[in-house]
Design a protein around this motif. Structure first.
Motif, PDB file in Angstrom:
ATOM      1  N   ALA A 127       1.136  -1.096   0.253  1.00 12.59           N
ATOM      2  CA  ALA A 127      -0.077   0.549  -0.035  1.00 12.59           C
ATOM      3  C   ALA A 127       1.153   1.122  -0.132  1.00 12.59           C
ATOM      4  N   GLY A 128       2.285   1.061   0.306  1.00  8.91           N
ATOM      5  CA  GLY A 128       3.140   2.382  -0.011  1.00  8.91           C
ATOM      6  C   GLY A 128       3.467   2.841   1.595  1.00  8.91           C
ATOM      7  N   PRO A 129       4.631   3.555   1.328  1.00 14.24           N
ATOM      8  CA  PRO A 129       5.703   3.736   2.559  1.00 14.24           C
ATOM      9  C   PRO A 129       4.368   4.609   4.111  1.00 14.24           C
ATOM     10  N   THR A 130       3.694   5.506   3.250  1.00 18.97           N
ATOM     11  CA  THR A 130       2.943   6.045   4.639  1.00 18.97           C
ATOM     12  C   THR A 130       1.918   4.803   5.640  1.00 18.97           C
ATOM     13  N   ARG A 131       1.496   4.185   5.167  1.00 18.88           N
ATOM     14  CA  ARG A 131       1.009   2.974   5.656  1.00 18.88           C
ATOM     15  C   ARG A 131       1.780   1.887   5.791  1.00 18.88           C
ATOM     16  N   ALA A 132       2.680   1.494   5.480  1.00 24.04           N
ATOM     17  CA  ALA A 132       3.366   0.381   6.251  1.00 24.04           C
ATOM     18  C   ALA A 132       4.314   1.008   7.559  1.00 24.04           C
ATOM     19  N   CYS A 133       4.740   2.057   6.918  1.00 23.85           N
ATOM     20  CA  CYS A 133       5.420   2.413   8.458  1.00 23.85           C
ATOM     21  C   CYS A 133       4.569   2.863   9.882  1.00 23.85           C
ATOM     22  N   GLU A 134       3.548   3.340   9.428  1.00 26.33           N
ATOM     23  CA  GLU A 134       2.241   3.810  10.478  1.00 26.33           C
ATOM     24  C   GLU A 134       1.976   2.855  10.693  1.00 26.33           C
ATOM     25  N   LEU A 135       1.570   1.050  10.564  1.00 26.04           N
ATOM     26  CA  LEU A 135       1.141   0.466  11.068  1.00 26.04           C
ATOM     27  C   LEU A 135       2.525  -0.760  11.719  1.00 26.04           C
ATOM     28  N   LEU A 136       3.416  -0.252  11.448  1.00 25.62           N
ATOM     29  CA  LEU A 136       4.718  -0.635  12.269  1.00 25.62           C
ATOM     30  C   LEU A 136       5.000  -0.933  13.710  1.00 25.62           C
ATOM     31  N   SER A 137       5.336  -1.868  14.144  1.00 27.26           N
ATOM     32  CA  SER A 137       5.470  -1.799  15.899  1.00 27.26           C
ATOM     33  C   SER A 137       6.082  -0.641  16.153  1.00 27.26           C
ATOM     34  N   ALA A 138       5.691  -0.707  17.360  1.00 32.93           N
ATOM     35  CA  ALA A 138       6.551   0.174  18.205  1.00 32.93           C
ATOM     36  C   ALA A 138       7.760  -0.294  18.537  1.00 32.93           C
ATOM     37  N   ALA A 139       7.304  -1.555  18.613  1.00 30.50           N
ATOM     38  CA  ALA A 139       8.475  -2.843  19.009  1.00 30.50           C
ATOM     39  C   ALA A 139      10.246  -2.819  18.116  1.00 30.50           C
ATOM     40  N   ARG A 140       9.393  -2.948  16.524  1.00 29.52           N
ATOM     41  CA  ARG A 140      10.265  -2.970  15.576  1.00 29.52           C
ATOM     42  C   ARG A 140      10.910  -1.030  15.008  1.00 29.52           C
ATOM     43  N   ARG A 141      10.689  -0.925  15.551  1.00 25.77           N
ATOM     44  CA  ARG A 141      11.400   0.716  15.178  1.00 25.77           C
ATOM     45  C   ARG A 141      12.779   0.651  15.786  1.00 25.77           C
ATOM     46  N   ARG A 142      13.456   1.303  15.573  1.00 28.02           N
ATOM     47  CA  ARG A 142      14.529   2.014  16.232  1.00 28.02           C
ATOM     48  C   ARG A 142      14.608   3.115  16.827  1.00 28.02           C
ATOM     49  N   THR A 143      15.180   3.416  18.053  1.00 27.42           N
ATOM     50  CA  THR A 143      14.769   4.484  18.300  1.00 27.42           C
ATOM     51  C   THR A 143      15.978   5.158  18.966  1.00 27.42           C
ATOM     52  N   VAL A 144      15.868   6.743  18.283  1.00 26.30           N
ATOM     53  CA  VAL A 144      17.605   7.538  18.110  1.00 26.30           C
ATOM     54  C   VAL A 144      17.199   7.924  19.066  1.00 26.30           C
ATOM     55  N   HIS A 145      18.470   8.746  20.314  1.00 22.23           N
ATOM     56  CA  HIS A 145      18.695   9.650  21.266  1.00 22.23           C
ATOM     57  C   HIS A 145      18.714  10.424  20.495  1.00 22.23           C
ATOM     58  N   VAL A 146      18.645  11.809  20.725  1.00 21.11           N
ATOM     59  CA  VAL A 146      19.146  13.121  19.875  1.00 21.11           C
ATOM     60  C   VAL A 146      19.490  13.521  21.342  1.00 21.11           C
ATOM     61  N   THR A 147      20.648  14.746  21.131  1.00 18.98           N
ATOM     62  CA  THR A 147      21.651  15.859  22.181  1.00 18.98           C
ATOM     63  C   THR A 147      20.528  16.890  22.408  1.00 18.98           C
ATOM     64  N   ARG A 148      21.374  18.159  23.358  1.00 17.88           N
ATOM     65  CA  ARG A 148      20.229  18.601  23.825  1.00 17.88           C
ATOM     66  C   ARG A 148      19.699  19.603  22.842  1.00 17.88           C
ATOM     67  N   GLY A 149      20.904  19.973  22.453  1.00 20.98           N
ATOM     68  CA  GLY A 149      20.965  21.546  20.781  1.00 20.98           C
ATOM     69  C   GLY A 149      20.367  21.103  19.942  1.00 20.98           C
ATOM     70  N   ALA A 150      19.947  19.507  19.624  1.00 22.44           N
ATOM     71  CA  ALA A 150      19.096  19.629  18.346  1.00 22.44           C
ATOM     72  C   ALA A 150      17.418  20.044  19.106  1.00 22.44           C
ATOM     73  N   ALA A 151      17.642  19.282  19.824  1.00 22.58           N
ATOM     74  CA  ALA A 151      15.656  18.883  21.066  1.00 22.58           C
ATOM     75  C   ALA A 151      14.934  20.205  20.818  1.00 22.58           C
ATOM     76  N   ARG A 152      16.468  21.512  21.006  1.00 21.82           N
ATOM     77  CA  ARG A 152      15.248  22.899  20.105  1.00 21.82           C
ATOM     78  C   ARG A 152      15.326  23.460  18.864  1.00 21.82           C
ATOM     79  N   ALA A 153      16.236  22.618  17.906  1.00 23.27           N
ATOM     80  CA  ALA A 153      15.932  22.954  17.056  1.00 23.27           C
ATOM     81  C   ALA A 153      14.931  22.553  16.046  1.00 23.27           C
ATOM     82  N   ALA A 154      14.481  21.338  17.154  1.00 19.99           N
ATOM     83  CA  ALA A 154      13.304  20.459  17.266  1.00 19.99           C
ATOM     84  C   ALA A 154      12.080  19.808  16.851  1.00 19.99           C
ATOM     85  N   ARG A 155      11.871  21.122  18.614  1.00 29.59           N
ATOM     86  CA  ARG A 155      11.568  21.128  19.113  1.00 29.59           C
ATOM     87  C   ARG A 155       9.182  21.263  18.069  1.00 29.59           C
ATOM     88  N   GLY A 156       9.626  22.557  17.033  1.00 25.03           N
ATOM     89  CA  GLY A 156       8.288  21.973  16.679  1.00 25.03           C
ATOM     90  C   GLY A 156       8.291  21.185  15.426  1.00 25.03           C
TER      91      GLY A 156
END
Length: 123
Positions: free
Chosen positions: A69-98
């Motif tokens: 069905a496509g990337p949007t549908r597949a990624c929406e249904l991907l289980s949380a356990a299967r997703r990678r977890t990425v930690h971002v540092t504090r400076g990047a966190a401020r830039a990403a707040r929005g």
């Protein structure tokens, strides 16, 4: 202009690999292929087979029709356990707040939800 099923599947595989952190080598091993075979399929030089689609779906824990069905549908249904977890540092966190990220703490963010456009995945 509509994308072909072949192009849609290539984008879906790229998006799922990004969301899970799988490399072509890791995906190849799970599918019983070589990294070169995965690369050729992703570049469009060789087509993904129906058997490949079944193995892709099983590897990512998704129904095969949702993979197709496509990337949007597949990624929406991907289980949380299967997703990678990425930690971002504090400076990047401020830039990403929005953006579409959920704050874990003041010291960083936990990125757990991929957000793709077709243009980003196709790069």
């Amino acid at each position: 202009m509509s994308m072909s099923l072949r192009e849609t599947l290539q984008l879906t595989v790229a998006a799922l690999m990004h969301a899970t952190g799988d490399s072509q080598s890791e995906l190849a091993g799970a599918l019983g292929l070589t990294q070169t075979q995965v690369s050729r399929r992703q570049a469009g030089r060789t087509a993904w087979t129906l058997d490949d689609c079944d193995r892709l779906a099983a590897h990512f824990g998704l129904p095969v029709l949702d993979v197709l069905a496509g990337p949007t549908r597949a990624c929406e249904l991907l289980s949380a356990a299967r997703r990678r977890t990425v930690h971002v540092t504090r400076g990047a966190a401020r830039a990403a707040r929005g953006s579409d990220l959920s704050a874990q703490s003041d010291s960083g963010l936990l990125l757990n939800r991929p957000s793709f456009s077709h243009e980003e995945v196709g790069r």
